[in-house]
Design a protein around this motif. Structure first.
Motif, PDB file in Angstrom:
ATOM      1  N   LYS A 116     -10.853   2.913   1.011  1.00  0.00           N
ATOM      2  CA  LYS A 116     -10.417   1.443   0.328  1.00  0.00           C
ATOM      3  C   LYS A 116     -10.954   2.136  -1.062  1.00  0.00           C
ATOM      4  O   LYS A 116     -11.966   2.661  -1.831  1.00  0.00           O
ATOM      5  N   TYR A 153      -9.881   3.953   5.443  1.00  0.00           N
ATOM      6  CA  TYR A 153      -9.269   2.459   6.379  1.00  0.00           C
ATOM      7  C   TYR A 153      -9.898   2.993   8.049  1.00  0.00           C
ATOM      8  O   TYR A 153      -8.984   4.003   8.280  1.00  0.00           O
ATOM      9  N   LEU A 159      -5.359   7.825   3.846  1.00  0.00           N
ATOM     10  CA  LEU A 159      -5.744   6.805   4.391  1.00  0.00           C
ATOM     11  C   LEU A 159      -6.653   7.110   4.679  1.00  0.00           C
ATOM     12  O   LEU A 159      -7.795   6.184   5.113  1.00  0.00           O
ATOM     13  N   ARG A 195       0.707  -1.396  -0.547  1.00  0.00           N
ATOM     14  CA  ARG A 195      -0.529  -0.006  -0.138  1.00  0.00           C
ATOM     15  C   ARG A 195       0.703   1.124  -0.049  1.00  0.00           C
ATOM     16  O   ARG A 195       0.813   2.623  -0.802  1.00  0.00           O
ATOM     17  N   SER A 200     -12.204   4.713  -5.567  1.00  0.00           N
ATOM     18  CA  SER A 200     -12.665   4.597  -3.729  1.00  0.00           C
ATOM     19  C   SER A 200     -13.603   4.456  -3.432  1.00  0.00           C
ATOM     20  O   SER A 200     -14.414   4.757  -4.534  1.00  0.00           O
TER      21      SER A 200
END
Length: 405
Positions: A103, A124, A98, A71, A119
């Motif tokens: 996600k 997250y 993040l 990531r 997205s």
């Protein structure tokens, strides 16, 4: 240090493609390999994986660390910054990305011509971001310790006040020592109580299981308290129905441990074995759990997890496979005849304080008891303020109607 005249990066318009991959290999010396956009292995990550393996970390730990590194590398590739040139600015923007961007939407594996995932808008979780910050800080600490290339600073530093102060300088001797290592960009992770499955919901889930194998799995999960991966490590020679024991490999220590299970679990296990018949290969060292569809192969964690998801969807439940372990722990902890140290041994906890969280009452039980308390208070108040009966009624008739009250 972060400069006051730094270039502002437009994170709202940033698109992070799903470039590179974490590839599982059949090589025991290199169980996972992180490859870049051209398919070449990233040597900085490979050396870090070798360090983890030398420190005794399991294959699952290497995979978990590799996903966090993937990531981070995808973010660096998107902003065109080399990993060994990253600064606190990139680390700060990554943590913001993040938390806000969310996600990515993963395309279905059957859709080969899928466009780059967009997205999902769902950020997250704090636990994921905290784990990512810890992994990346350890990654750069390793390269700083071995003087790898141009790495001069750690983009993910510790909080300065805690880094420079003497550890436990103002510690209360009556309290336990806490962890003083806190990352500068580490989010606060809320403490959540383990979620167990209520009995009515569990009965509904169990009634919708489609095979004896699934019933045996769930029965063992909810009676042994084993983790999902631990129960799947059981071998055919590791079951002892006479003593009601099943041997599993512990996740942390990798030791073989016998766990007691309920009689119903062994009944469902026998029905599963009879149902499959000669379809399952026989051998004491062969896996105990197999797939139901051909070609017959050992049951994996993801297959068991998907099975439980399908059953939950049919039952209208949101319980997870790991919630079965919490359910077993709560049931054992609530038994006054079972010492908490025995529960700790069965669950495989290194510290008794970890097991003590199951002594915390569950939300539904608290609500039920508090509502009963309010109902009792209302009844007592009504009894104290009830008017006396009118004159002219015989006492024996009132005693029959109101029970002598």
């Amino acid at each position: 240090m972060v400069s006051g005249e730094e270039e502002q990066r437009d994170l709202a318009a940033l698109v992070v493609p799903a470039a590179g991959a974490l590839v599982a290999t059949a090589d025991r010396w290199e169980p996972y390999r992180l490859v870049d956009r051209e398919g070449a292995a990233v040597e900085g990550v490979a050396s870090f994986f070798r360090e983890l393996q030398a420190a005794g970390r399991s294959r699952a730990t290497v995979r978990s660390y590799g996903l966090d590194l993937l990531r981070w590398f995808r973010f660096l590739w998107a902003i065109e910054v080399c990993w060994d040139r990253a600064t606190r600015v990139e680390a700060r923007d990554f943590c913001r990305w993040l938390m806000i961007a969310g996600k990515p939407l993963r395309p279905h594996w059957r859709n080969e011509n899928a466009s780059p995932p967009a997205s999902s808008g769902k950020p997250y979780a704090a636990s994921v971001r905290a784990h990512s910050e810890t992994v990346l800080r350890c990654f750069y600490d390793f390269h700083l310790s071995v003087a790898s290339g141009p790495v001069l600073i750690n983009p993910f530093p510790l909080v300065r006040a805690r880094r420079e102060a003497r550890a436990h300088a103002h510690h209360n001797p009556m309290e336990l020592f806490g962890d003083q290592r806190s990352g500068l960009y580490r989010p606060r992770v809320p403490k959540r109580l383990p979620r167990s499955i209520p009995d009515e919901e569990f009965n509904e889930i169990f009634a919708r299981l489609r095979s004896h194998r699934d019933r045996a799995l769930v029965a063992f999960y909810v009676s042994t308290g084993a983790r999902a991966s631990e129960l799947l490590s059981a071998r055919q020679g590791g079951t002892d129905p006479g003593r009601q024991l099943i041997a599993v490999v512990r996740k942390g220590t990798r030791e073989l441990q016998e766990l007691p299970a309920s009689p119903d679990a062994f009944v469902w296990l026998r029905l599963y074995q009879v149902e499959m018949g000669e379809m399952i290969p026989k051998g004491k060292r062969l896996p105990l759990w197999w797939t139901l569809r051909r070609p017959i192969r050992p049951l994996t964690y993801h297959a068991a997890h998907r099975m439980f998801e399908r059953v939950n969807a049919a039952a209208g439940s949101t319980a997870t496979l790991h919630a079965l372990r919490h359910t077993a722990a709560y049931r054992m902890a609530e038994d006054p005849g079972l010492p908490l140290t025995d529960v700790q041994f069965v669950l495989g906890h290194a510290q008794l304080t970890t097991t003590q969280i199951y002594l915390t009452p569950r939300k539904e039980d608290v609500i039920r008891r508090v509502l009963a308390h309010h109902a009792e208070q209302t009844r007592q108040a009504a009894a104290r303020t009830a008017p006396p009966p009118a004159s002219g009624y015989r006492p024996d008739s009132l005693n029959v109607l109101f029970g002598g009250r």
